[in-house]
Design an enzyme around this catalytic site. Structure first.
Site, mmCIF file in Angstrom:
data_model
loop_
_atom_site.group_PDB
_atom_site.id
_atom_site.type_symbol
_atom_site.label_atom_id
_atom_site.label_comp_id
_atom_site.label_asym_id
_atom_site.label_seq_id
_atom_site.Cartn_x
_atom_site.Cartn_y
_atom_site.Cartn_z
ATOM 1 C CB VAL A 1 -4.706 3.340 0.084
ATOM 2 C CG1 VAL A 1 -4.594 2.267 -0.987
ATOM 3 C CG2 VAL A 1 -4.130 4.657 -0.411
ATOM 4 C CB SER A 2 -9.849 1.094 2.104
ATOM 5 O OG SER A 2 -10.745 1.666 1.177
ATOM 6 C CB THR A 3 -10.261 -1.185 -2.513
ATOM 7 O OG1 THR A 3 -10.221 -0.069 -3.423
ATOM 8 C CG2 THR A 3 -11.383 -0.990 -1.521
#
Length: 211
Positions: A9-11
């Site tokens: 989960v990076s954005t």
């Protein structure tokens, strides 16, 4: 034997809940959910991510690893292929939510192994193309222009979604005909031909439009 869901989960658009829901709608259930939050998918190796390390420690022969797509498993082509092959050597079955791909070490037939490894390479290359297109879009200041409501720089919006592009890419890797791919993806033959002739441009258009 256990089933793991791994998510990166990076954005703000890539929430864990969204990835879990998408996997559950595809019929998956999990014994463990492991997620790396705020980790760049294009700069940090899978084995160097905090929860990625934990996943390497936990997976055992007979376990199943579920991921939304192979790009979750590495920062580039080499990292994705190394990760997948390491897990396969351990006896782990890898399954993707998108298109329901399965990678495992169940076959000992050389031809089937070659086909499997070729598919892994193709999918990993597609994942890296996506990452590179995203980085290029970011460098061009696309996010800033989007905030200003100016879409003119983006060019024509793609007539296909990320899922449709992935379907086309995976079926091209299986040498399916254009007609078969068009039917499976719900796209026109002309669109399939455009993606086939220049997959990098097709990937870049998705990144530019954040699709």
């Amino acid at each position: 034997m256990a089933t793991f869901l791994y998510a990166r989960v990076s954005t703000s658009e890539q929430t864990l809940d969204h990835q879990k829901t998408q996997a559950e709608k595809s019929g998956f259930t999990f014994d463990h959910v492991i997620a790396d939050h705020g980790v760049s998918g294009v700069s940090v190796l899978m084995k160097d991510r905090p929860e990625g390390k934990r996943l390497f420690d936990m997976l055992r022969a007979g376990d199943t690893l579920v991921v939304r797509w192979v790009d979750r498993l590495g920062r580039n082509y080499a990292d994705v292929t190394d990760t997948i092959r390491e897990f396969i050597r351990r006896g782990v079955v890898i399954r993707t939510v998108i298109n329901g791909m399965t990678f495992d070490g169940s076959t000992s037939d050389p031809m089937q192994m070659a086909v499997r490894d070729a598919m892994i390479s193709f999918m990993a290359a597609s994942a890296q193309a996506q990452a590179e297109a995203t980085k290029e879009a970011q460098k061009a200041g696309i996010a800033n222009a989007r905030d200003k409501g100016d879409d003119s720089y983006k060019g024509r919006k793609p007539s296909y979604s990320r899922e449709q592009y992935t379907t086309v890419a995976s079926l091209l890797g299986k040498n399916a005909s254009v007609s078969e791919i068009a039917q499976a993806s719900g796209l026109t033959r002309q669109t399939v031909y455009r993606i086939k002739e220049d997959p990098a441009a097709a990937e870049k258009a998705l990144a530019v439009w954040s699709l």
